[in-house]
Design a protein around this motif. Sequence first.
Motif, mmCIF file in Angstrom:
data_model
loop_
_atom_site.group_PDB
_atom_site.id
_atom_site.type_symbol
_atom_site.label_atom_id
_atom_site.label_comp_id
_atom_site.label_asym_id
_atom_site.label_seq_id
_atom_site.Cartn_x
_atom_site.Cartn_y
_atom_site.Cartn_z
ATOM 1 N N PHE A 179 21.512 -34.869 57.088
ATOM 2 C CA PHE A 179 20.890 -33.423 57.463
ATOM 3 C C PHE A 179 19.436 -33.242 56.761
ATOM 4 N N VAL A 180 19.437 -33.718 55.550
ATOM 5 C CA VAL A 180 18.345 -33.626 54.622
ATOM 6 C C VAL A 180 17.172 -34.465 55.285
ATOM 7 N N ILE A 181 17.698 -35.783 55.448
ATOM 8 C CA ILE A 181 16.673 -36.793 56.193
ATOM 9 C C ILE A 181 16.079 -36.013 57.510
ATOM 10 N N SER A 182 17.083 -35.561 58.125
ATOM 11 C CA SER A 182 16.484 -34.756 59.257
ATOM 12 C C SER A 182 15.516 -33.845 59.169
ATOM 13 N N ARG A 183 15.675 -32.905 58.128
ATOM 14 C CA ARG A 183 14.928 -31.897 57.811
ATOM 15 C C ARG A 183 13.620 -32.557 57.236
ATOM 16 N N ARG A 184 13.772 -33.291 56.379
ATOM 17 C CA ARG A 184 12.454 -33.825 55.631
ATOM 18 C C ARG A 184 11.631 -34.686 56.477
ATOM 19 N N LEU A 185 12.340 -35.727 57.275
ATOM 20 C CA LEU A 185 11.621 -36.711 57.682
ATOM 21 C C LEU A 185 11.679 -36.620 59.512
ATOM 22 N N THR A 186 12.650 -36.504 59.954
ATOM 23 C CA THR A 186 12.846 -36.653 61.413
ATOM 24 C C THR A 186 12.214 -35.456 62.161
ATOM 25 N N ARG A 187 12.372 -34.267 61.420
ATOM 26 C CA ARG A 187 11.875 -33.090 62.188
ATOM 27 C C ARG A 187 10.287 -32.913 62.198
ATOM 28 N N PRO A 188 9.544 -33.436 61.230
ATOM 29 C CA PRO A 188 8.194 -33.558 61.550
ATOM 30 C C PRO A 188 7.834 -34.619 62.225
ATOM 31 N N LEU A 189 8.826 -35.636 62.349
ATOM 32 C CA LEU A 189 8.189 -36.959 63.296
ATOM 33 C C LEU A 189 8.515 -36.297 64.611
ATOM 34 N N THR A 190 9.478 -35.760 64.928
ATOM 35 C CA THR A 190 9.685 -34.991 66.334
ATOM 36 C C THR A 190 8.539 -34.224 66.558
ATOM 37 N N GLU A 191 8.108 -33.282 65.551
ATOM 38 C CA GLU A 191 6.880 -32.368 66.032
ATOM 39 C C GLU A 191 5.740 -33.389 66.456
ATOM 40 N N VAL A 192 5.394 -34.518 65.672
ATOM 41 C CA VAL A 192 4.578 -35.413 65.867
ATOM 42 C C VAL A 192 4.572 -35.927 67.009
ATOM 43 N N ALA A 193 5.958 -36.430 67.730
ATOM 44 C CA ALA A 193 5.945 -37.010 69.001
ATOM 45 C C ALA A 193 5.607 -35.991 69.938
ATOM 46 N N ALA A 194 6.310 -34.699 69.863
ATOM 47 C CA ALA A 194 5.960 -33.679 70.805
ATOM 48 C C ALA A 194 4.374 -33.597 71.069
ATOM 49 N N LYS A 195 3.794 -33.649 69.736
ATOM 50 C CA LYS A 195 2.240 -33.479 69.998
ATOM 51 C C LYS A 195 1.461 -34.503 70.626
ATOM 52 N N ARG A 212 -0.253 -32.014 56.396
ATOM 53 C CA ARG A 212 0.448 -32.719 55.375
ATOM 54 C C ARG A 212 -0.212 -33.670 54.645
ATOM 55 N N GLN A 213 0.195 -33.971 53.567
ATOM 56 C CA GLN A 213 -0.778 -34.894 52.482
ATOM 57 C C GLN A 213 0.137 -36.315 52.359
ATOM 58 N N ASP A 214 1.433 -36.297 52.952
ATOM 59 C CA ASP A 214 2.275 -37.378 52.879
ATOM 60 C C ASP A 214 1.928 -38.365 54.042
ATOM 61 N N GLU A 215 3.002 -39.351 54.294
ATOM 62 C CA GLU A 215 3.025 -40.509 55.200
ATOM 63 C C GLU A 215 2.931 -39.886 56.697
ATOM 64 N N ILE A 216 3.480 -38.783 57.097
ATOM 65 C CA ILE A 216 3.379 -37.952 58.289
ATOM 66 C C ILE A 216 2.100 -37.497 58.351
ATOM 67 N N GLY A 217 1.236 -37.043 57.549
ATOM 68 C CA GLY A 217 -0.023 -36.720 57.390
ATOM 69 C C GLY A 217 -0.930 -37.844 57.873
ATOM 70 N N GLU A 218 -0.800 -39.193 57.187
ATOM 71 C CA GLU A 218 -1.342 -40.341 57.765
ATOM 72 C C GLU A 218 -1.191 -40.781 58.936
ATOM 73 N N LEU A 219 0.277 -40.716 59.379
ATOM 74 C CA LEU A 219 0.596 -40.911 60.641
ATOM 75 C C LEU A 219 -0.481 -40.216 61.678
ATOM 76 N N CYS A 220 -0.424 -38.839 61.532
ATOM 77 C CA CYS A 220 -1.124 -38.028 62.447
ATOM 78 C C CYS A 220 -2.657 -38.387 62.528
ATOM 79 N N ALA A 221 -3.251 -38.755 61.274
ATOM 80 C CA ALA A 221 -4.588 -39.216 61.342
ATOM 81 C C ALA A 221 -4.847 -40.352 61.889
ATOM 82 N N ALA A 222 -3.883 -41.436 61.857
ATOM 83 C CA ALA A 222 -3.948 -42.721 62.477
ATOM 84 C C ALA A 222 -4.062 -42.481 63.895
ATOM 85 N N ILE A 223 -3.018 -41.533 64.463
ATOM 86 C CA ILE A 223 -2.750 -41.314 65.930
ATOM 87 C C ILE A 223 -4.373 -40.610 66.346
ATOM 88 N N ASN A 224 -4.827 -39.721 65.733
ATOM 89 C CA ASN A 224 -6.157 -39.150 66.148
ATOM 90 C C ASN A 224 -7.156 -40.214 66.134
#
Length: 581
Positions: A179-195, A212-224
């Motif tokens: 659950f913690v992983i889901s909240r911390r990692l997969t939820r932002p990933l799911t949001e990124v996937a939707a976007k 975000r300033q973390d890996e998810i933020g980096e992922l968003c920047a890479a996708i952009n």
Amino acid sequence: MRFVWKVFAGMVAAILLAGLVIDLSVVGEVRDGLREEINGHVRRTTPLVASMVDFNAESGELVTDQLLRVARSEPDIRITIINPNGLVLFDSHEDVASMDDHGQRTEVLDPGSIVTRYSNTLQTHMTYHALEVMRDGVVRAYARVALPQERIEARISALRLSILLSVLLGLAVALGAAFVISRRLTRPLTEVAAKVRDLGRDEASQRLPIMRQDEIGELCAAINRMADELETRVEVIAKDRRQKDAILAGMSEGLIAVDRDQKIMLINTAARRLISLTEDDPMGRSLWEMTRITEITKAADSCIVDGIPAVDEITLNGEQTELVLRLAAAPFREGSEDSVGCVLVLQDLTELRRLEKVRRDFVANVSHELKTPLTAIHGFVEVMHDDPQMEEAQRQTFLTKALAATERLSAILRDLFSLARIEAADGALAKEAVDLGALSANCLREARAAAEIRDMKLEMHSPAHPISVLGDPEALATAVSNLLDNAIKYSPPGSKVDLLCDLHEGFARVRVRDQGPGIPSAAQERVFERFYRIDKDRSRILGGTGLGLSIVRNVLAAHGGEVSLSSEVGQGSEFTIKLPT
Ligand code: ADP
């Protein structure tokens, strides 16, 4: 399966595996340890018990006081004293009277050995150990000590319970971690996937917000960044395609590209028009399915088979029109080496061939028209030359006829020069502001003499104001004069010709209306052709060349105007000139 569930499943599998390994290895070892412990216990206890075996010196009976004390202090331990004949003398847990012969028990037959077996008496697994009780060098009895194995199973069960509890605790932790992983990692990933999905669907200019300033933020920047690059590439491709489409659409030649199976890969608008293709989406369809013109499909076929370019000229006879096409077929390599497609280029030669025919006909007509008066002149002059004694009256007749023939020749040449002048200008006549009303009045004045000879009335109708157009005054005067000449020539003596000038629907208009024989509808378009005459002899007698109306049409075309005719046989004719103002 979602990532979080995979993590969870992995954790559960790891915990269960760990539980199993613990169960198999630890439980086994614990069981061995406990057995050793029990074995040690009986080994230590049996000599003690054996030393306590004592017989009454008088009665020879077993003295049990000490044995009973031990049995009371250690209730788990079962103490049995057996005499050498197998008779049970003492048992701490059972009534000796009810016990059978114990002489054949393994531990009694093999004193000192450790034996484990199921005890029917106590109905549990027991560990037995027996020792001989020696008195005066003689075996007086066997002292046997037994311990129940259920202690082992109880300890093992307790151990298993704690392992199970640990596993359950581990599972609970795993679930929590998932659950913690889901909240911390997969939820932002799911949001990124939707976007990212939105980004694919919506306009290409949309970008992901970087919150975000973390890996998810980096992922968003890479996708952009990737979206930027994709947008640029898509734009380049779209531009290329637009350019290609514009070039293909702008080509006057028809272009068709087919693959080795004659499936259409590309076709432009001109090609569609030339082969009368109405199908909306012919891409990927067979060429033979799209056109019944066998010359085209055959050309594509042999080009694909032979791999050699070929050029042909084909004539297609439609219901009303005839189409002449230059058909060029060239092979091209499509993808792999041995796969050959074909490009067909269709060029419409109909107009070219028509003009060539017009020119040929014109040359033949001119030759014919010139030959007639020339032959006449030649004939009259020759006769006069050969007969110097010819009567004066006849000579005069011949000379008059020869003169008429020369006039005819010069009339033809004059009209031919007029035509040539207008055609040579090719739309670039020296134009100036011309008052069409005044110009027409002048033409009318010049025609008066001819009209009077035929006792005809000419009437002018024009507004007081000038009708201004831009044009070549000489060419326009020729056009109006030709119409007036015809009206006078072909109308009966005594009739009237009206010349009407006005402005109509934004055009300057000149109409020449006569009360002549009229022109049959079948000839109404043809009278504008060169050398066309309804009645050749009559025209010739009247001094006509057959070029007057074609000169009018050419003059008007060179001015961006037009000439039209409205006539009914027996009702007269009305020729109308329209010029842009
Ligand atoms: P032509 O020199 O023979 O007059 P045109 O080109 O001027 O040649 O005219 C072509 C033919 O059209 C004429 O030969 C004549 O038969 C017919 N035509 C022209 N104008 C008239 C008219 N006003 N009324 C009747 N027929 C006409």
